[in-house]
Design a protein around this motif. Structure first.
Motif, mmCIF file in Angstrom:
data_model
loop_
_atom_site.group_PDB
_atom_site.id
_atom_site.type_symbol
_atom_site.label_atom_id
_atom_site.label_comp_id
_atom_site.label_asym_id
_atom_site.label_seq_id
_atom_site.Cartn_x
_atom_site.Cartn_y
_atom_site.Cartn_z
ATOM 1 N N SER A 45 0.706 -1.012 0.381
ATOM 2 C CA SER A 45 0.180 0.515 0.084
ATOM 3 C C SER A 45 0.789 1.231 0.003
ATOM 4 N N ARG A 46 2.100 1.480 0.778
ATOM 5 C CA ARG A 46 3.215 2.450 0.922
ATOM 6 C C ARG A 46 3.542 3.045 -0.401
ATOM 7 N N ARG A 47 4.270 1.667 -1.144
ATOM 8 C CA ARG A 47 4.893 1.592 -2.511
ATOM 9 C C ARG A 47 4.214 2.128 -2.785
ATOM 10 N N ALA A 48 2.889 1.735 -3.238
ATOM 11 C CA ALA A 48 1.692 1.950 -3.817
ATOM 12 C C ALA A 48 1.295 4.071 -4.039
ATOM 13 N N MET A 49 1.681 4.101 -3.070
ATOM 14 C CA MET A 49 1.090 5.524 -3.050
ATOM 15 C C MET A 49 2.091 6.740 -2.929
ATOM 16 N N ASP A 50 2.881 6.283 -2.600
ATOM 17 C CA ASP A 50 4.600 6.903 -3.070
ATOM 18 C C ASP A 50 4.999 6.824 -5.009
ATOM 19 N N GLU A 51 4.020 6.131 -5.427
ATOM 20 C CA GLU A 51 4.261 6.298 -6.835
ATOM 21 C C GLU A 51 3.986 7.481 -7.694
ATOM 22 N N ARG A 52 4.956 7.587 -8.267
ATOM 23 C CA ARG A 52 4.634 9.226 -9.020
ATOM 24 C C ARG A 52 4.225 9.131 -10.473
ATOM 25 N N GLU A 53 5.521 8.372 -11.509
ATOM 26 C CA GLU A 53 5.417 8.269 -12.551
ATOM 27 C C GLU A 53 4.298 7.302 -13.410
ATOM 28 N N ALA A 54 3.456 5.895 -12.326
ATOM 29 C CA ALA A 54 2.631 5.361 -13.237
ATOM 30 C C ALA A 54 1.588 5.491 -13.080
ATOM 31 N N ARG A 55 1.109 5.350 -14.960
ATOM 32 C CA ARG A 55 -0.919 5.174 -14.939
ATOM 33 C C ARG A 55 -1.603 4.131 -13.954
ATOM 34 N N ILE A 56 -0.451 3.252 -14.184
ATOM 35 C CA ILE A 56 -1.602 1.495 -14.011
ATOM 36 C C ILE A 56 -0.714 1.058 -12.783
ATOM 37 N N ILE A 57 -1.165 0.886 -12.125
ATOM 38 C CA ILE A 57 -0.474 -0.495 -11.092
ATOM 39 C C ILE A 57 -1.024 -2.100 -11.537
ATOM 40 N N LEU A 58 -0.286 -2.292 -11.562
ATOM 41 C CA LEU A 58 -0.743 -4.234 -11.820
ATOM 42 C C LEU A 58 -0.406 -4.291 -10.295
ATOM 43 N N PHE A 59 -1.527 -5.347 -9.881
ATOM 44 C CA PHE A 59 -0.985 -5.730 -8.403
ATOM 45 C C PHE A 59 -1.417 -6.871 -8.296
ATOM 46 N N SER A 60 -0.427 -7.657 -8.524
ATOM 47 C CA SER A 60 -0.322 -9.453 -8.174
ATOM 48 C C SER A 60 -0.450 -9.252 -6.699
ATOM 49 N N ALA A 61 -1.449 -10.330 -6.011
ATOM 50 C CA ALA A 61 -2.112 -10.480 -4.575
ATOM 51 C C ALA A 61 -3.317 -10.893 -4.808
ATOM 52 N N VAL A 62 -4.372 -10.333 -3.241
ATOM 53 C CA VAL A 62 -5.437 -11.135 -3.117
ATOM 54 C C VAL A 62 -7.086 -9.827 -3.336
ATOM 55 N N ASP A 63 -7.810 -10.204 -3.776
ATOM 56 C CA ASP A 63 -8.478 -8.827 -3.749
ATOM 57 C C ASP A 63 -8.683 -8.314 -2.791
ATOM 58 N N PHE A 64 -8.730 -8.426 -1.505
ATOM 59 C CA PHE A 64 -8.882 -7.372 -0.500
ATOM 60 C C PHE A 64 -7.680 -6.017 -0.187
ATOM 61 N N MET A 65 -6.560 -6.760 -1.108
ATOM 62 C CA MET A 65 -4.914 -5.995 -0.909
ATOM 63 C C MET A 65 -5.325 -4.872 -2.105
ATOM 64 N N ALA A 66 -5.392 -5.493 -3.143
ATOM 65 C CA ALA A 66 -6.253 -4.765 -4.322
ATOM 66 C C ALA A 66 -7.210 -3.338 -4.547
ATOM 67 N N GLU A 67 -8.546 -4.033 -3.352
ATOM 68 C CA GLU A 67 -9.468 -2.826 -3.311
ATOM 69 C C GLU A 67 -8.434 -2.208 -2.217
ATOM 70 N N THR A 68 -7.642 -1.902 -1.557
ATOM 71 C CA THR A 68 -7.297 -1.022 -0.832
ATOM 72 C C THR A 68 -6.294 -0.712 -1.250
ATOM 73 N N VAL A 69 -5.382 -0.345 -2.281
ATOM 74 C CA VAL A 69 -4.260 0.242 -3.020
ATOM 75 C C VAL A 69 -5.287 1.234 -4.167
ATOM 76 N N ALA A 70 -6.944 0.794 -4.190
ATOM 77 C CA ALA A 70 -7.515 0.872 -5.454
ATOM 78 C C ALA A 70 -8.259 2.299 -4.468
ATOM 79 N N ILE A 71 -8.105 2.222 -3.172
ATOM 80 C CA ILE A 71 -8.860 3.176 -1.965
ATOM 81 C C ILE A 71 -8.173 3.685 -1.625
ATOM 82 N N LEU A 72 -6.689 3.514 -1.630
ATOM 83 C CA LEU A 72 -5.786 5.152 -1.457
ATOM 84 C C LEU A 72 -5.096 5.519 -2.980
ATOM 85 N N ASN A 73 -5.604 4.858 -3.987
ATOM 86 C CA ASN A 73 -4.883 5.911 -5.123
ATOM 87 C C ASN A 73 -6.377 6.537 -6.038
#
Ligand code: 13P
Ligand code: SF4
Length: 306
Positions: A45-73
């Motif tokens: 989650s922290r790495r995704a929030m620190d990201e400035r350049e990327a337009r897309i995050i390809l998130f390889s894990a399970v659903d709740f982690m992907a939802e968390t990243v979508a909520i924070l980004n």
């Protein structure tokens, strides 16, 4: 197509699409190797929030982690390789069950493990992960908390903080981590008395009592690097063994139970990663009202653990 060929095509596509690839420590070895960053749930989650350049995050894990990243980004497109990568423990605590427990215990703070779906998180006061659950509960100005959905993590937090930690539901668990048995670990230790036992707090209390170190997946990776021991027994999902071996040449890592596989984590493959990024499909979305409430709970976790 052979794995090195898909990996090469995925890496080219990643640059073209301005994507960042994040993978959990339990992912398949070739998926971990293709990722820009591999970590535990809070680190991802922290790495995704620190990201400035990327337009897309390809998130390889399970659903709740992907939802968390979508909520924070909210400004980034979050894609998950397999829509079938769903954590069964997260489904043991639906939002209506959280509401029911809140009505039974009014005024007691609700701490939810990130391993919950967004709708349940939206009902909580603060989120936590296995890496920071003790710190989050300690920071609360209350001697009792409602805690879900993992009963084992709740017991561990109660033992560490001395607070009353009421598990909601009464018996939520991870189907993979309950496979570890104290007897298996004691037997493995008998044949290798110098080894160090590391365990995830989703294991039963019986198993945790055999452990020399208890922590999140990335905390185990750090401990293994720092600890002078040469051989380790690992009581968490077996996908972590790839990272442990790669980062610690000269040390040996043995699973506490070789059948401890999370089938959901393994649903993400390199092929699916390539297809989903090519088509920009499997976009993870959370309704905005739910996302706003769940984000508040996640932000409180970050505030408590700065
Ligand atoms: P970590 O946050 O420790 O990586 O754990 C996530 C998980 O799902 C454990 O089963
Ligand atoms: Fe969920 Fe357990 Fe798999 Fe972690 S290992 S994602 S808690 S089922």
């Amino acid at each position: 197509m052979a794995i090195p060929d898909i990996a090469r095509r995925l890496s080219e596509l990643k640059k073209e699409r301005r994507a960042l690839i994040l993978a959990h420590n339990y992912q398949r070895p070739e998926v971990q190797d293709a990722a820009d960053f591999v970590g535990d749930s809070v680190e991802l989650s922290r790495r995704a929030m620190d990201e400035r350049e990327a337009r897309i995050i390809l998130f390889s894990a399970v659903d709740f982690m992907a939802e968390t990243v979508a909520i924070l980004n909210p400004g980034k497109k979050v894609l998950i390789p397999s829509l079938g990568a769903r954590c069964p423990m997260a489904r043991m605590l639906p939002a209506e069950t959280v509401r029911l427990w809140k009505s039974r215990y009014p005024g007691i703070p609700v701490v939810l493990y990130v391993n919950t779906l967004a709708e349940a998180k939206a009902e909580s006061d603060v989120s936590c992960t296995s890496a920071n659950a003790v710190e989050v509960v300690e920071a609360l100005d209350s001697d009792s908390v409602l805690f879900g959905p993992d009963r084992n993590l709740a017991c561990y937090v109660q033992a560490k903080t001395g607070k009353t930690v009421l598990p909601i539901p009464e018996n939520g668990f991870c189907p993979t981590h309950v496979l570890f048995l104290r007897e298996d670990i004691l037997l493995a230790r008998e044949s290798n008395p110098d080894c160090v036992v590391m365990a995830h707090p989703e294991c039963t209390q019986d198993v945790l009592r055999t452990a020399d170190f208890v922590g999140s997946t990335s905390q185990m990776c750090r401990y293994a690097k720092e600890c002078p021991a040469k051989s380790f027994i690992v009581a968490t999902e077996v996908g972590i063994l790839h990272r442990l071996a790669r980062e610690n040449p000269g040390k040996s890592f043995m699973p506490a139970y070789a059948g401890a596989v999370c089938p959901n984590m393994k649903r993400n493959t390199l092929d699916l990663m390539y297809q989903v990024l090519r088509d920009e499909s499997n976009v993870v979305t959370v309704p905005s009202a739910t996302a706003a409430k769940a984000r508040r709970s996640l932000e409180r976790m970050f505030e408590a653990t700065r």
